[in-house]
Design a protein around this motif. Sequence first.
Motif, short mmCIF file in Angstrom:
data_model
loop_
_atom_site.label_atom_id
_atom_site.label_comp_id
_atom_site.label_asym_id
_atom_site.label_seq_id
_atom_site.Cartn_x
_atom_site.Cartn_y
_atom_site.Cartn_z
N GLY A 185 13.91 -5.09 62.53
CA GLY A 185 15.10 -5.26 63.35
C GLY A 185 16.32 -5.78 62.61
N SER A 186 16.21 -5.97 61.30
CA SER A 186 17.35 -6.52 60.54
C SER A 186 18.51 -5.53 60.53
CB SER A 186 16.92 -6.81 59.10
OG SER A 186 18.04 -7.14 58.31
N PRO A 187 19.74 -6.02 60.84
CA PRO A 187 20.91 -5.14 60.80
C PRO A 187 21.31 -4.80 59.37
CG PRO A 187 21.57 -7.39 61.28
CD PRO A 187 20.07 -7.38 61.30
N ASN A 188 20.73 -5.49 58.40
CA ASN A 188 21.10 -5.25 56.99
C ASN A 188 20.26 -4.17 56.33
OD1 ASN A 188 23.00 -7.37 57.11
ND2 ASN A 188 21.36 -8.88 56.74
N TYR A 189 19.28 -3.65 57.06
CA TYR A 189 18.45 -2.60 56.49
C TYR A 189 19.21 -1.28 56.48
CZ TYR A 189 14.73 0.86 55.97
OH TYR A 189 13.96 1.91 55.54
N VAL A 190 19.16 -0.59 55.33
CA VAL A 190 19.83 0.71 55.20
C VAL A 190 18.77 1.79 55.15
CG1 VAL A 190 21.41 2.12 53.84
CG2 VAL A 190 21.72 -0.37 53.93
N TYR A 191 18.84 2.72 56.07
CA TYR A 191 17.84 3.78 56.21
C TYR A 191 18.06 4.84 55.13
CZ TYR A 191 14.90 7.13 58.82
OH TYR A 191 13.92 8.00 59.23
N PRO A 192 17.11 5.01 54.17
CA PRO A 192 17.33 5.93 53.06
C PRO A 192 17.58 7.37 53.49
CG PRO A 192 15.50 4.48 52.57
CD PRO A 192 15.85 4.25 54.01
N HIS A 193 16.95 7.79 54.59
CA HIS A 193 17.11 9.19 55.01
C HIS A 193 18.50 9.48 55.56
CE1 HIS A 193 12.93 10.01 54.25
NE2 HIS A 193 12.57 8.98 55.00
N GLY A 194 19.28 8.44 55.77
CA GLY A 194 20.67 8.65 56.20
C GLY A 194 21.58 9.07 55.08
N ASP A 195 21.07 9.02 53.85
CA ASP A 195 21.85 9.43 52.69
C ASP A 195 21.36 10.81 52.24
OD1 ASP A 195 22.33 9.61 49.62
OD2 ASP A 195 23.55 7.88 50.24
N PRO A 196 22.25 11.72 51.84
CA PRO A 196 21.83 13.06 51.41
C PRO A 196 20.82 13.04 50.27
CG PRO A 196 24.21 12.97 51.70
CD PRO A 196 23.72 11.58 51.85
N ARG A 197 20.85 11.98 49.46
CA ARG A 197 19.91 11.89 48.34
C ARG A 197 18.52 11.46 48.78
NH1 ARG A 197 23.21 7.52 45.06
NH2 ARG A 197 23.26 6.73 47.21
N TRP B 65 17.84 8.42 49.32
CA TRP B 65 17.67 7.14 48.63
C TRP B 65 18.99 6.40 48.64
CZ3 TRP B 65 20.24 5.27 44.27
CH2 TRP B 65 19.73 4.07 43.73
N VAL B 66 18.91 5.08 48.80
CA VAL B 66 20.11 4.24 48.71
C VAL B 66 19.77 3.02 47.87
CG1 VAL B 66 21.13 4.94 50.92
CG2 VAL B 66 19.45 3.08 50.87
N PRO B 67 20.69 2.51 47.11
CA PRO B 67 20.41 1.29 46.35
C PRO B 67 20.21 0.11 47.29
CG PRO B 67 22.73 1.88 46.18
CD PRO B 67 22.07 3.01 46.89
N ALA B 68 19.10 -0.56 47.16
CA ALA B 68 18.79 -1.70 48.00
C ALA B 68 17.76 -2.57 47.28
CB ALA B 68 18.23 -1.24 49.36
N SER B 69 17.57 -3.78 47.77
CA SER B 69 16.62 -4.71 47.18
C SER B 69 15.35 -4.74 48.04
CB SER B 69 17.22 -6.11 47.09
OG SER B 69 18.32 -6.12 46.20
#
Length: 423
Positions: A370-382, A384-388
């Motif tokens: 439920g964290s708002p800081n999570y970035v969903y990788p499939h939302g990027d055309p690659r 993948w997104v840079p994240a920790s």
Amino acid sequence: MQDLGRGFKVPLPERFRPKSLDEYVGQEHLLGPEGPLGLLIRTNSIRSCILYGPPGVGKTTLVRLMGSATGRELLEINAVTSKLSDLRALADRAVSLMSMGFDPPIAFVDEIYHFNSQQQNVLLPFVESGQMVLVGTTTENPWFEINKTLLSRMLVYQMKPLEDSHVLLVLERALEDEERGLGRLGLSATREALGAIASSASGDLRQALLRLEAVASGVAAMGGSSIREEHVVAFAGSSFRRYDRSGDQHYHLISAFIKSVRGSDPDGAVYWLARMLESGEDPRFIARRICILAAEDVGLADPMGLVLAEAAASAFDRVGLPEGDMILAEAAIYLAAAPKSNRAYEAIRSARKAVEAGDLMEVPDNLIPGSPNYVYPHGDPRGWVPASYLPEPRRFYRPTDLGTEARIKERLRRLWRRFGEER
């Protein structure tokens, strides 16, 4: 003919249980001079614990000896046959004993993993308050089968299969003992015959004693006076597996097989496979080793290796012997010929070593549900997104340049800076 039934209504494994810790054989890592459990028993300082191990290694016997060695009352139930009311009655008895000034009793729950969470929770407050010392035995992994809340209040001791030397010692005692063993039959046995029973039991003392009793009864019924290897083959049942007399053949052959596959020699692999099958090795044991080889030694250099190994194990279960030998051979040859990488094996060993050493990092905020800081990788055309994904940098997986793993390595280099540092 001797009356074989008189005095033998109770099976040998049950009537020949050790009466004291001095008679107990095996589990030196727990009960030896520096063994943690032995020290706690000898000082009457036992704690709630789980005894985890395969059948026939002495779990039930050890719990009962805990009671006699410490002088505590033993309250024993079996999770297979007991109900919730039985558990509550056991807890009430424990409280009653404490109120009368006795030490907390040992509440022995055999095969505790059969209890559901509700049943296990009944014992929780009594364990937490120290009103009972709960000792559970299980053949299943307690970290998966036991309520985590209860398990956090207990120690876990893992018991090992017995060595052939341990089993052989008990067989010799049982054959000579006239009170609880088979001494009244007046039989002797060759070292080879007892060794065959011991090695065929695969560390299960209960099985070894059952086979000894069957063989001894058969020889006595024939009017014989000595147990020989041919009697073991005749009377020990179809589960008997022939090994060499020293018991080393089992380990030597599987070692040669593993090293041949690891060394990419399909001829060596199939030869040692044939030797194991001809010696009577359990083919399911071989199939399990093939699956381990696929993950440990072929790994991500050829991920299809594990797929094929698992398919071979499943197919063998369906087909069996004799035709199943070709299924095992196909898997062994494929893995031997495949490119090799043990980096997945090394990665998980390295990660577990770090955790065991106390490297316990908190889950990063962006990975919490439920964290708002999570970035969903499939939302990027690659994709993948840079994240920790770790709060601090760690490196456990180090891919090779072999087979499929080379492609995995190249992709990881493009995604993560740490995988490009080896250039």
